[in-house]
Scaffold this motif. Structure first.
Motif, PDB file in Angstrom:
ATOM      1  N   LYS A  61       0.829  -1.214   0.000  1.00  0.00           N
ATOM      2  CA  LYS A  61       0.000   0.000   0.000  1.00  0.00           C
ATOM      3  C   LYS A  61       0.866   1.268   0.000  1.00  0.00           C
ATOM      4  O   LYS A  61       0.462   2.320  -0.461  1.00  0.00           O
ATOM      5  CB  LYS A  61      -0.934  -0.008   1.199  1.00  0.00           C
ATOM      6  N   ALA A  62       2.092   1.158   0.520  1.00  0.00           N
ATOM      7  CA  ALA A  62       2.984   2.333   0.525  1.00  0.00           C
ATOM      8  C   ALA A  62       3.588   2.562  -0.855  1.00  0.00           C
ATOM      9  O   ALA A  62       3.948   3.689  -1.217  1.00  0.00           O
ATOM     10  CB  ALA A  62       4.111   2.115   1.539  1.00  0.00           C
ATOM     11  N   MET A  63       3.707   1.470  -1.635  1.00  0.00           N
ATOM     12  CA  MET A  63       4.496   1.563  -2.871  1.00  0.00           C
ATOM     13  C   MET A  63       3.658   1.510  -4.149  1.00  0.00           C
ATOM     14  O   MET A  63       4.197   1.644  -5.234  1.00  0.00           O
ATOM     15  CB  MET A  63       5.525   0.418  -2.905  1.00  0.00           C
ATOM     16  N   ASP A  64       2.349   1.297  -4.026  1.00  0.00           N
ATOM     17  CA  ASP A  64       1.581   1.009  -5.255  1.00  0.00           C
ATOM     18  C   ASP A  64       1.117   2.260  -5.993  1.00  0.00           C
ATOM     19  O   ASP A  64       0.726   2.208  -7.141  1.00  0.00           O
ATOM     20  CB  ASP A  64       0.348   0.128  -4.924  1.00  0.00           C
ATOM     21  N   HIS A  65       1.232   3.434  -5.357  1.00  0.00           N
ATOM     22  CA  HIS A  65       0.588   4.608  -5.961  1.00  0.00           C
ATOM     23  C   HIS A  65       1.556   5.762  -6.284  1.00  0.00           C
ATOM     24  O   HIS A  65       1.161   6.731  -6.933  1.00  0.00           O
ATOM     25  CB  HIS A  65      -0.485   5.145  -5.007  1.00  0.00           C
ATOM     26  N   GLY A  66       2.818   5.636  -5.846  1.00  0.00           N
ATOM     27  CA  GLY A  66       3.750   6.777  -5.968  1.00  0.00           C
ATOM     28  C   GLY A  66       4.271   7.030  -7.379  1.00  0.00           C
ATOM     29  O   GLY A  66       4.935   8.022  -7.654  1.00  0.00           O
ATOM     30  N   GLY A  67       3.992   6.075  -8.304  1.00  0.00           N
ATOM     31  CA  GLY A  67       4.461   6.292  -9.673  1.00  0.00           C
ATOM     32  C   GLY A  67       5.951   6.027  -9.850  1.00  0.00           C
ATOM     33  O   GLY A  67       6.560   6.408 -10.855  1.00  0.00           O
ATOM     34  N   HIS A  68       6.562   5.346  -8.858  1.00  0.00           N
ATOM     35  CA  HIS A  68       8.013   5.084  -8.951  1.00  0.00           C
ATOM     36  C   HIS A  68       8.303   3.685  -9.499  1.00  0.00           C
ATOM     37  O   HIS A  68       9.402   3.423  -9.982  1.00  0.00           O
ATOM     38  CB  HIS A  68       8.659   5.177  -7.557  1.00  0.00           C
ATOM     39  N   LEU A  69       7.330   2.778  -9.362  1.00  0.00           N
ATOM     40  CA  LEU A  69       7.613   1.366  -9.664  1.00  0.00           C
ATOM     41  C   LEU A  69       6.882   0.888 -10.916  1.00  0.00           C
ATOM     42  O   LEU A  69       5.736   1.275 -11.172  1.00  0.00           O
ATOM     43  CB  LEU A  69       7.184   0.483  -8.473  1.00  0.00           C
ATOM     44  N   ALA A  70       7.544   0.007 -11.658  1.00  0.00           N
ATOM     45  CA  ALA A  70       6.893  -0.654 -12.796  1.00  0.00           C
ATOM     46  C   ALA A  70       6.162  -1.901 -12.307  1.00  0.00           C
ATOM     47  O   ALA A  70       5.149  -2.318 -12.873  1.00  0.00           O
ATOM     48  CB  ALA A  70       7.961  -1.043 -13.825  1.00  0.00           C
ATOM     49  N   CYS A  71       6.702  -2.520 -11.245  1.00  0.00           N
ATOM     50  CA  CYS A  71       6.080  -3.718 -10.661  1.00  0.00           C
ATOM     51  C   CYS A  71       6.847  -4.071  -9.389  1.00  0.00           C
ATOM     52  O   CYS A  71       7.872  -3.452  -9.080  1.00  0.00           O
ATOM     53  CB  CYS A  71       6.127  -4.902 -11.635  1.00  0.00           C
ATOM     54  N   MET A  72       6.340  -5.066  -8.662  1.00  0.00           N
ATOM     55  CA  MET A  72       6.998  -5.527  -7.440  1.00  0.00           C
ATOM     56  C   MET A  72       7.007  -7.050  -7.441  1.00  0.00           C
ATOM     57  O   MET A  72       6.237  -7.692  -8.174  1.00  0.00           O
ATOM     58  CB  MET A  72       6.225  -5.066  -6.193  1.00  0.00           C
ATOM     59  N   ALA A  73       7.847  -7.630  -6.567  1.00  0.00           N
ATOM     60  CA  ALA A  73       7.799  -9.079  -6.326  1.00  0.00           C
ATOM     61  C   ALA A  73       8.075  -9.286  -4.841  1.00  0.00           C
ATOM     62  O   ALA A  73       8.908  -8.583  -4.251  1.00  0.00           O
ATOM     63  CB  ALA A  73       8.832  -9.807  -7.162  1.00  0.00           C
ATOM     64  N   SER A  74       7.341 -10.239  -4.256  1.00  0.00           N
ATOM     65  CA  SER A  74       7.436 -10.457  -2.817  1.00  0.00           C
ATOM     66  C   SER A  74       7.466 -11.953  -2.505  1.00  0.00           C
ATOM     67  O   SER A  74       6.858 -12.759  -3.239  1.00  0.00           O
ATOM     68  CB  SER A  74       6.213  -9.846  -2.104  1.00  0.00           C
ATOM     69  N   GLU A  75       8.109 -12.307  -1.407  1.00  0.00           N
ATOM     70  CA  GLU A  75       8.089 -13.716  -0.983  1.00  0.00           C
ATOM     71  C   GLU A  75       6.660 -14.179  -0.752  1.00  0.00           C
ATOM     72  O   GLU A  75       6.334 -15.338  -0.899  1.00  0.00           O
ATOM     73  CB  GLU A  75       8.908 -13.929   0.292  1.00  0.00           C
ATOM     74  N   GLU A  76       5.805 -13.227  -0.372  1.00  0.00           N
ATOM     75  CA  GLU A  76       4.435 -13.586   0.007  1.00  0.00           C
ATOM     76  C   GLU A  76       3.508 -13.751  -1.195  1.00  0.00           C
ATOM     77  O   GLU A  76       2.366 -14.177  -1.035  1.00  0.00           O
ATOM     78  CB  GLU A  76       3.858 -12.506   0.941  1.00  0.00           C
ATOM     79  N   GLU A  77       3.965 -13.373  -2.395  1.00  0.00           N
ATOM     80  CA  GLU A  77       3.074 -13.445  -3.571  1.00  0.00           C
ATOM     81  C   GLU A  77       3.702 -14.330  -4.638  1.00  0.00           C
ATOM     82  O   GLU A  77       4.842 -14.085  -5.039  1.00  0.00           O
ATOM     83  CB  GLU A  77       2.865 -12.032  -4.149  1.00  0.00           C
ATOM     84  N   GLU A  78       2.945 -15.293  -5.116  1.00  0.00           N
ATOM     85  CA  GLU A  78       3.508 -16.245  -6.106  1.00  0.00           C
ATOM     86  C   GLU A  78       3.907 -15.549  -7.402  1.00  0.00           C
ATOM     87  O   GLU A  78       4.922 -15.838  -7.989  1.00  0.00           O
ATOM     88  CB  GLU A  78       2.471 -17.326  -6.402  1.00  0.00           C
ATOM     89  N   HIS A  79       3.036 -14.597  -7.833  1.00  0.00           N
ATOM     90  CA  HIS A  79       3.270 -13.960  -9.133  1.00  0.00           C
ATOM     91  C   HIS A  79       3.788 -12.517  -8.983  1.00  0.00           C
ATOM     92  O   HIS A  79       3.751 -11.939  -7.899  1.00  0.00           O
ATOM     93  CB  HIS A  79       1.963 -13.962  -9.925  1.00  0.00           C
ATOM     94  N   LEU A  80       4.216 -11.959 -10.103  1.00  0.00           N
ATOM     95  CA  LEU A  80       4.642 -10.561 -10.164  1.00  0.00           C
ATOM     96  C   LEU A  80       3.477  -9.681  -9.689  1.00  0.00           C
ATOM     97  O   LEU A  80       2.309  -9.977  -9.985  1.00  0.00           O
ATOM     98  CB  LEU A  80       4.989 -10.224 -11.621  1.00  0.00           C
ATOM     99  N   ILE A  81       3.774  -8.667  -8.914  1.00  0.00           N
ATOM    100  CA  ILE A  81       2.743  -7.770  -8.376  1.00  0.00           C
ATOM    101  C   ILE A  81       2.663  -6.526  -9.257  1.00  0.00           C
ATOM    102  O   ILE A  81       3.600  -5.730  -9.294  1.00  0.00           O
ATOM    103  CB  ILE A  81       3.076  -7.364  -6.936  1.00  0.00           C
ATOM    104  N   PRO A  82       1.560  -6.361 -10.003  1.00  0.00           N
ATOM    105  CA  PRO A  82       1.453  -5.193 -10.901  1.00  0.00           C
ATOM    106  C   PRO A  82       1.090  -3.931 -10.124  1.00  0.00           C
ATOM    107  O   PRO A  82       0.578  -4.002  -9.010  1.00  0.00           O
ATOM    108  CB  PRO A  82       0.322  -5.589 -11.847  1.00  0.00           C
TER     109      PRO A  82
ATOM    110  N   PRO B 275      -1.475  -1.051  -9.667  1.00  0.00           N
ATOM    111  CA  PRO B 275      -2.896  -0.921 -10.038  1.00  0.00           C
ATOM    112  C   PRO B 275      -3.066   0.028 -11.237  1.00  0.00           C
ATOM    113  O   PRO B 275      -2.352   1.042 -11.322  1.00  0.00           O
ATOM    114  CB  PRO B 275      -3.539  -0.346  -8.776  1.00  0.00           C
ATOM    115  N   PRO B 276      -3.966  -0.296 -12.146  1.00  0.00           N
ATOM    116  CA  PRO B 276      -4.095   0.479 -13.407  1.00  0.00           C
ATOM    117  C   PRO B 276      -4.392   1.960 -13.190  1.00  0.00           C
ATOM    118  O   PRO B 276      -4.039   2.787 -14.028  1.00  0.00           O
ATOM    119  CB  PRO B 276      -5.236  -0.204 -14.149  1.00  0.00           C
ATOM    120  N   GLN B 277      -4.976   2.293 -12.041  1.00  0.00           N
ATOM    121  CA  GLN B 277      -5.319   3.701 -11.814  1.00  0.00           C
ATOM    122  C   GLN B 277      -4.086   4.540 -11.410  1.00  0.00           C
ATOM    123  O   GLN B 277      -4.155   5.767 -11.310  1.00  0.00           O
ATOM    124  CB  GLN B 277      -6.416   3.861 -10.755  1.00  0.00           C
ATOM    125  N   PHE B 278      -2.956   3.854 -11.179  1.00  0.00           N
ATOM    126  CA  PHE B 278      -1.752   4.612 -10.774  1.00  0.00           C
ATOM    127  C   PHE B 278      -0.699   4.554 -11.882  1.00  0.00           C
ATOM    128  O   PHE B 278      -0.611   3.580 -12.621  1.00  0.00           O
ATOM    129  CB  PHE B 278      -1.165   4.029  -9.487  1.00  0.00           C
TER     130      PHE B 278
END
Ligand code: P6P
Length: 343
Positions: free
Chosen positions: A83-104, A106-109
Motif C-alpha cells: 500500500k505504501a508503494m503502489d501509488h507513488g508512480g516510482h515502480l513498474a512492478c513488485m515481487a514479494s516472498e508472500e506473492e507467487e506472481h509478479l505484483i502489478p 494498479p491500473p489507476q496509478f
C-alpha cells in the motif's frame, strides 16, 4: 557515545538526499520512492513491537477488541509495503516472498522506472518467541521502456541492483542500505519517528570470528559443507581459537551480526527436502540483496561456485545455496567445494 555513533544527527532522508546529490541527473524520484518504503517500515516496526500484546490485540486470524480482523504479521508487513508503494508512480512492478506472481501496479496509478523485490518479514516464524526478524529489499531499474512491468524487469542479475538493504526489528529497529557507495546503518528513534545515522561506513571485518549454520541439517549436507564447518571448529593457527558458533535462525539477524562483528553464514543445499535441491534461501529477495550489501562492505557471497550477484534468476522464487561473509572465509568455502565437490 558508542564509537560508531556520528556526532551530528543525520536522518535517513538527509543521507539519501546527500547520496542523490552525487548524481547530477538525479530527479529525486529515487529518494522519494525510498522514503515511501521507509514509512511502511516504521509502521511494521510499531506493529512488531506491539505483537507481544497479541492476546490483548487478538491473535492473527481472529477479531481484535475493535472487531477488526487481525492479520498475521507477515501478511500485515506485505500489505503495508504494497500500500505504501503502489501509488507513488516510482515502480513498474513488485515481487514479494508472500506473492507467487509478479505484483502489478494498479491500473489507476502511473508506473515508474524501478522494480522492488522484497521479503516483507524474514524469519516470521520466530515472532512468537520474540526473536528478532527483518525485512529485506532490493531495487532494480526496469529494463522495459514503459507500461506495466514484466518478468524481464524482475528477473535481473544481482549485478544490476541500484539499491539493496534490510531492516532488523530487534531491541532497536535498524535499517542498513547501500546505493553502491558503501553501506550505512540507521537506528530508528521512535520518539521522533526518524531513522538516525548510527553506522556511518560499515566494513565487513577481514576475517570471521563466528560461523552461522544450522548444524541440525548436517546429515543432509554435501561433503564440502561438512568439511568446511568442521575446519572452522579447529583452533585457528594464527589466533589459536576456533570460530564461535552463532545461529539465530533469522537470516537478517545472523547477517547483521556477522556484518558488524565478523562472521560467515552458510546455508548449503540440503538433501532433506528434494523440492529444495538448492537449499532454502531465495535468490531475488534474500541472497542477492544481502550479497550486494556484503560486497559493498568489502565482503563476499557465493553459491559455492559463483558470486551470488552473477546468478541469472529464472523465476521469482528461485532458491540458492548461500555462503556470505568476509572474502577470505567465502573463498575458503569455495576451495572446499572445488576440492570435495557438489554445490
Ligand atoms: P532453518 C527463516 O525462516 C529463514 O527463511 C531465514 O531467515 C533463516 O536464515 C532460515 O530460514 C533458517 O532456516 O532451516 O535453519 O530453520
Amino acid at each position: 557515545m558508542p564509537t560508531h555513533m556520528p556526532h551530528k544527527l543525520v536522518t535517513l532522508q538527509r543521507h539519501m538526499l546527500e547520496q542523490q546529490a552525487r548524481f547530477p541527473f538525479a530527479t529525486g524520484e529515487f529518494t522519494s520512492m525510498l522514503m515511501d518504503f521507509v514509512v511502511a517500515v516504521k509502521i511494521i516496526s510499531r506493529e512488531i513491537n506491539k505483537a507481544g500484546l497479541a492476546e490483548i490485540l487478538g491473535d492473527a486470524g481472529e477479531e481484535n477488541i475493535q472487531g477488526e480482523q487481525v492479520m498475521k504479521l507477515d501478511q500485515f508487513a506485505q500489505d503495508r509495503i504494497y500500500k505504501a508503494m503502489d501509488h507513488g508512480g516510482h515502480l513498474a512492478c513488485m515481487a514479494s516472498e508472500e506473492e507467487e506472481h509478479l505484483i502489478p501496479i494498479p491500473p489507476q496509478f502511473p508506473t515508474g522506472r524501478y522494480v522492488l523485490m522484497f521479503d516483507p518479514l524474514d524469519g516470521s516464524s520466530n515472532i512468537d518467541a520474540n526473536v528478532s526478524i527483518g525485512t529485506i529489499f532490493a531495487i532494480h531499474r526496469r529494463k522495459t521502456h514503459s507500461g506495466p512491468g514484466t518478468m524481464e524487469d524482475a528477473l535481473q542479475v544481482g549485478n544490476n541492483l541500484v539499491c539493496a538493504g534490510y531492516v532488523l526489528y530487534g531491541p532497536s529497529t535498524v535499517l542498513v542500505y547501500s546505493t553502491a557507495s558503501g553501506v550505512a546503518g540507521f537506528t530508528l528513534d521512535p520518539s521522533i519517528g526518524e531513522f538516525c545515522l548510527s553506522h556511518e561506513d560499515i566494513r565487513m571485518p577481514e576475517r570471521a570470528k563466528y560461523y552461522s549454520a544450522n548444524e541440525g541439517n548436517t546429515p543432509y549436507w554435501g561433503e564440502a559443507d561438512r568439511k568446511f564447518i568442521e575446519h572452522l571448529k579447529q583452533p585457528d593457527k594464527a589466533s589459536g581459537r576456533p570460530y564461535s558458533s552463532r545461529y539465530i535462525g533469522t537470516l537478517v539477524s545472523d547477517f547483521h551480526r556477522n556484518l558488524l562483528s565478523g562472521g560467515v553464514f552458510l546455508y548449503p543445499p540440503d538433501r532433506k527436502d528434494p523440492k529444495k535441491p538448492a537449499g532454502k534461501l531465495r535468490l531475488l529477495y534474500e541472497a542477492a540483496p544481502l550479497a550486494y550489501i556484503a560486497e559493498q562492505a568489502g565482503g563476499a557471497a557465493t553459491d559455492g561456485k559463483q558470486r551470488i550477484l552473477d546468478i541469472q534468476p529464472k523465476g521469482l522464487h528461485d532458491r540458492t545455496p548461500l555462503c556470505i561473509g568476509p572474502k577470505a572465509d567465502v573463498a575458503l568455502y569455495e576451495k572446499f567445494v572445488r576440492e570435495f565437490g557438489g554445490k
